[in-house]
Enzyme design. Sequence first.
Site, PDB file in Angstrom:
ATOM      1  N   ASP A   9      -6.560  -9.550   1.186  1.00 40.05           N
ATOM      2  CA  ASP A   9      -5.163  -9.771   1.696  1.00 40.05           C
ATOM      3  C   ASP A   9      -5.278  -9.373   3.283  1.00 40.05           C
ATOM      4  O   ASP A   9      -4.682  -8.127   3.890  1.00 40.05           O
ATOM      5  CB  ASP A   9      -3.987  -8.694   1.145  1.00 40.05           C
ATOM      6  CG  ASP A   9      -4.409  -7.384   1.102  1.00 40.05           C
ATOM      7  OD1 ASP A   9      -5.877  -6.963   1.273  1.00 40.05           O
ATOM      8  OD2 ASP A   9      -3.536  -6.518   0.884  1.00 40.05           O
ATOM      9  N   GLU A 165      -2.633   4.589  -4.886  1.00 40.12           N
ATOM     10  CA  GLU A 165      -3.428   3.785  -3.654  1.00 40.12           C
ATOM     11  C   GLU A 165      -2.552   2.606  -3.656  1.00 40.12           C
ATOM     12  O   GLU A 165      -2.270   2.021  -4.634  1.00 40.12           O
ATOM     13  CB  GLU A 165      -4.679   3.732  -3.927  1.00 40.12           C
ATOM     14  CG  GLU A 165      -5.537   3.299  -3.058  1.00 40.12           C
ATOM     15  CD  GLU A 165      -5.503   1.827  -3.003  1.00 40.12           C
ATOM     16  OE1 GLU A 165      -5.796   0.905  -2.012  1.00 40.12           O
ATOM     17  OE2 GLU A 165      -5.284   1.051  -4.083  1.00 40.12           O
ATOM     18  N   ASN A 167      -3.305  -0.645  -3.253  1.00 39.32           N
ATOM     19  CA  ASN A 167      -3.579  -1.998  -3.839  1.00 39.32           C
ATOM     20  C   ASN A 167      -3.199  -2.064  -5.202  1.00 39.32           C
ATOM     21  O   ASN A 167      -2.972  -2.875  -6.093  1.00 39.32           O
ATOM     22  CB  ASN A 167      -5.325  -2.165  -3.604  1.00 39.32           C
ATOM     23  CG  ASN A 167      -5.750  -2.678  -2.414  1.00 39.32           C
ATOM     24  OD1 ASN A 167      -4.794  -3.126  -1.658  1.00 39.32           O
ATOM     25  ND2 ASN A 167      -6.939  -2.322  -1.949  1.00 39.32           N
ATOM     26  N   HIS A 240     -11.511   1.403   4.519  1.00 39.57           N
ATOM     27  CA  HIS A 240     -11.584   1.194   3.098  1.00 39.57           C
ATOM     28  C   HIS A 240     -12.476   0.140   2.552  1.00 39.57           C
ATOM     29  O   HIS A 240     -13.317   0.114   1.752  1.00 39.57           O
ATOM     30  CB  HIS A 240     -10.132   1.091   2.679  1.00 39.57           C
ATOM     31  CG  HIS A 240      -9.334   2.168   3.036  1.00 39.57           C
ATOM     32  ND1 HIS A 240      -9.173   3.294   2.387  1.00 39.57           N
ATOM     33  CD2 HIS A 240      -8.193   1.991   3.852  1.00 39.57           C
ATOM     34  CE1 HIS A 240      -8.250   3.841   2.988  1.00 39.57           C
ATOM     35  NE2 HIS A 240      -7.606   3.108   3.847  1.00 39.57           N
TER      36      HIS A 240
HETATM   37  C1  BDR Z   1      -6.121  -0.677   0.848  1.00 40.15           C
HETATM   38  O1  BDR Z   1      -4.773  -0.753   1.078  1.00 40.15           O
HETATM   39  C2  BDR Z   1      -4.972  -1.814   2.062  1.00 40.15           C
HETATM   40  O2  BDR Z   1      -3.935  -1.420   3.215  1.00 40.15           O
HETATM   41  C3  BDR Z   1      -6.132  -1.713   2.748  1.00 40.15           C
HETATM   42  O3  BDR Z   1      -6.407  -3.058   3.254  1.00 40.15           O
HETATM   43  C4  BDR Z   1      -7.130  -1.416   1.458  1.00 40.15           C
HETATM   44  O4  BDR Z   1      -7.292  -2.561   0.959  1.00 40.15           O
HETATM   45  C5  BDR Z   1      -6.240   1.107   0.882  1.00 40.15           C
HETATM   46  O5  BDR Z   1      -5.367   1.714   0.168  1.00 40.15           O
HETATM   47 CA    CA Z   2      -7.252  -4.709   1.910  1.00 40.90          CA
END
Ligand code: BDR
Ligand code: CA
Length: 280
Positions: A9, A165, A167, A240
């Site tokens: 994304d 988190e 994702n 990340h």
């Molecule tokens: C994840 O969330 C997105 O904002 C970043 O691209 C990464 O994949 C970190 O939590």
């Molecule tokens: Ca990402």
Amino acid sequence: NHKVIFDTDPGVDDAIALYFALAHPDIELLGITTTFGNVSVQQASANALYLTRLAGYRRPIAQGVQFPQLKTPGKHPEFVHGNDGLGNLHGRSEVGGQIEAESAAEFIVKMARQFPGEISLVGVGPMGNLALALKLEPRLPRLLKQVVVMAGTIDEPGNVSPVAEANVWNDPHAADQIFTAGCDLTMVGLDLTHQALCTPEVQRRIEEIGTPLAVIVSGLMDFFRKTYQDNQDFVDPPVHDPCTVAYLIDPSVVQTRRCPLDVELHGELTLGMTVADLRG
Ligand code: BDR
Ligand code: CA
């Protein structure tokens, strides 16, 4: 040599992970699949097209899911990745190109059947495409060599809620389906990525490369640095998504533990929490 499908994304750190994968000689990037997350899925596809073409690469780009499976869609985090997902890059040049007609999930299934046991699926966004591919092809866990996802967190606090988190938070049900599907799966979570910081020294070394691409990457890092200083109490920004690619190329750069993983799907405070059963 790793055959990779990159589910993404883009996204500032997604962009850097993508360039890392494209440039590394041990990786054969078969295609890119896009999802909503940091931006809308349409913007994610436009960004994937832009990033690849800008750097002189051509890869199939298949567009994926627009919304989470069940959760009410949230706002895209413009304060983290910019309105365009790429740190508000100004003066985008026209790069041309088109995305594929088939969907992300169809592309994943097609490639997994074509190269059984060979593909590493690297996911750095919400997992809706992977979950949909699993519905289309229940043998997917065996057809893929492995799944490596930037997602979740165990001991480190979450980044969108005290425990979640981004994702996983963006589509917890999809993440749950993937975590429990029986794939050979590696979760690269915040426990790791919050240690992978782009210090000024790292950024200086990127700038010294001196290519137009290095200038773009450094600009992305400037944006991310400010994001993380303003919103998350970081001095240097965590990179990340590139950690998944680093792990793929050389697993010895990180420490892993094998354990059952699950996602909490209930509770105002616990939705999207990743739970690792570390009891052994
Ligand atoms: C994840 O969330 C997105 O904002 C970043 O691209 C990464 O994949 C970190 O939590
Ligand atoms: Ca990402």
